[in-house]
Enzyme design. Structure first.
Site, PDB file in Angstrom:
ATOM      1  CE1 TYR A   1       5.264  -6.453   5.059  1.00  9.70           C
ATOM      2  CE2 TYR A   1       3.285  -5.137   5.292  1.00  9.70           C
ATOM      3  CZ  TYR A   1       4.097  -5.954   4.541  1.00  9.70           C
ATOM      4  OH  TYR A   1       3.714  -6.286   3.262  1.00  9.70           O
TER       5      TYR A   1
ATOM      6  NE  ARG B   1      -0.089 -12.019   8.110  1.00  9.89           N
ATOM      7  CZ  ARG B   1      -0.773 -11.449   7.130  1.00  9.89           C
ATOM      8  NH1 ARG B   1      -1.190 -12.177   6.103  1.00  9.89           N
ATOM      9  NH2 ARG B   1      -1.061 -10.163   7.157  1.00  9.89           N
TER      10      ARG B   1
ATOM     11  CE  LYS C   1       1.560  -8.144   6.042  1.00  5.61           C
ATOM     12  NZ  LYS C   1       1.471  -7.981   4.600  1.00  5.61           N
TER      13      LYS C   1
ATOM     14  CD  GLU D   1       1.951 -13.803  -2.238  1.00  5.14           C
ATOM     15  OE1 GLU D   1       1.001 -13.610  -1.443  1.00  5.14           O
ATOM     16  OE2 GLU D   1       3.110 -14.059  -1.858  1.00  5.14           O
TER      17      GLU D   1
ATOM     18  CG  LEU E   1       1.477 -13.105   3.613  1.00  3.65           C
ATOM     19  CD1 LEU E   1       2.682 -13.232   4.537  1.00  3.65           C
ATOM     20  CD2 LEU E   1       1.026 -11.656   3.548  1.00  3.65           C
TER      21      LEU E   1
HETATM   22  N1  PLP Z   1       0.296 -11.351  -0.387  1.00  4.95           N
HETATM   23  C1  PLP Z   1       1.216 -10.397  -0.169  1.00  4.95           C
HETATM   24  C2  PLP Z   1       2.560 -10.515  -0.813  1.00  4.95           C
HETATM   25  C3  PLP Z   1       0.922  -9.304   0.649  1.00  4.95           C
HETATM   26  O1  PLP Z   1       1.849  -8.353   0.867  1.00  4.95           O
HETATM   27  C4  PLP Z   1      -0.363  -9.205   1.230  1.00  4.95           C
HETATM   28  C5  PLP Z   1      -0.715  -8.082   2.084  1.00  4.95           C
HETATM   29  O2  PLP Z   1       0.040  -7.169   2.303  1.00  4.95           O
HETATM   30  C6  PLP Z   1      -1.293 -10.212   0.959  1.00  4.95           C
HETATM   31  C7  PLP Z   1      -0.932 -11.278   0.155  1.00  4.95           C
HETATM   32  C8  PLP Z   1      -2.681 -10.159   1.551  1.00  4.95           C
HETATM   33  O3  PLP Z   1      -2.608 -10.426   2.925  1.00  4.95           O
HETATM   34  P1  PLP Z   1      -3.723  -9.890   3.927  1.00  4.95           P
HETATM   35  O4  PLP Z   1      -5.024 -10.428   3.444  1.00  4.95           O
HETATM   36  O5  PLP Z   1      -3.317 -10.466   5.234  1.00  4.95           O
HETATM   37  O6  PLP Z   1      -3.679  -8.408   3.891  1.00  4.95           O
END
Ligand code: PLP
Length: 297
Positions: free
Chosen positions: A33, A52, A146, A179, A204
């Site tokens: 997603y 991505r 993701k 994270e 991620l």
């Molecule tokens: N890390 C994880 C596990 C996430 O699920 C997300 C966003 O959903 C992020 C980091 C941040 O990613 P982004 O800046 O692309 O929203």
């Protein structure tokens, strides 16, 4: 017009939007997603999110349901139908519908759904700063994908909510923060160095992280890309997190201890303002998702 969703080629009323019971996303979490922020009726960093998406699908050997350009057209049409000005667009692709069997189905077509959610920019306000707890990272070994398989993230975030907090910072076996449950983690040291963990299969590659790195480089901030422990974060001058739904958000408490003076950090707030000016409003984020590792640390 009632809110609409996009489901496999059709725009349908959101309340009636549904996928097949044998969709592999439903059966196996066999899909990926994206969440793309929308500001003033425009997608933020759409190209990076779609790159991505293509990367995540490629790693799982799921074909793109349509070109990136076509995905953007569908997204824009759904935003138009829903009169979406500020909020975000959710996009999900699964391996498709097939009789339940672990093996990849031969003829399944990827299933594509999109929804939108209105969220006033106030919902992203950093006035209070976020409270974070630390939890063991219990996820799989490919967090760079993701994937819609989010059970450990759900449990981590719920543990935070149960303690009156907003996010959980996941910690690996060596004691380093990987994270958040749905955000990337950052600290600011006492000499104003901004620190965030390196990319590998353990986290991620956040699009907000990627574009914020661009802002840091342009504005001349010192960035160290390396892991940090919970103890270092607790003693840091500032801490913050990044994501498409939060942009750059101060973290003011970790495991019940204040970070710095317990208020949103000044450098964090400056970074947030710069990110909103340059990336959200002016659309000048990072150039490409593929170049993420090549950028200077
Ligand atoms: N890390 C994880 C596990 C996430 O699920 C997300 C966003 O959903 C992020 C980091 C941040 O990613 P982004 O800046 O692309 O929203």
């Amino acid at each position: 017009m009632p809110r609409q969703a996009y489901v496999n080629g059709r725009y349908v009323p959101h309340n009636h939007a549904a996928v097949h019971i044998e969709d592999r996303g439903y059966q196996f979490a066999d899909g990926v997603y994206e969440v793309i922020p929308v500001h003033d009726g425009r997608l933020v960093d759409a190209e990076l999110h779609l790159q991505r998406l293509e990367y995540s699908l490629g790693e799982l050997r799921i074909p793109m349901p349509m070109s990136r350009r076509a995905l953007q057209l569908v997204a824009t049409e759904l935003m138009r139908r829903n009169d979406l000005t500020n909020g975000f667009l959710y996009m999900q692709v699964t391996r498709g519908v097939a009789p339940r069997n672990h093996f990849f189905p031969k003829d399944a077509k990827p299933a594509l759904t999109m929804t939108t959610r209105q969220m006033a920019d106030k919902g992203r306000s950093p006035d209070w700063g976020m409270k974070v707890i630390s939890v063991p990272d219990q996820r799989w070994a490919r967090c760079d994908i993701k994937s819609i398989a989010l059970l450990p993230n759900v449990l981590a975030k719920q543990a935070a909510a149960d303690q009156g907090c907003d996010e959980a910072w996941q910690v690996d076996r060596d004691g380093y923060v990987t994270e958040g449950g749905a955000t990337n983690a950052w600290i600011v040291t006492r000499d104003d160095t901004v620190v965030t963990r390196h990319l590998d299969e353990g986290i991620l590659s956040g699009i907000t992280r990627l574009s914020l790195r661009e802002v840091l480089a342009r504005e001349g901030y010192t960035l160290e890309v390396r892991p940090f422990t919970v103890a270092e974060a607790r003693n840091a001058r500032e801490a913050f997190l990044t994501s498409s739904t939060n942009y750059v958000m101060p973290v003011t408490e970790i495991d019940g201890n204040p970070v710095g003076n317990g208020h949103p950090g000044l450098l964090t707030l400056a970074l947030r303002a710069a990110y909103i000016d340059r990336v959200v409003a002016a659309g000048a984020g990072a150039d490409s998702f593929a170049a993420r590792e090549a950028a200077p640390a």
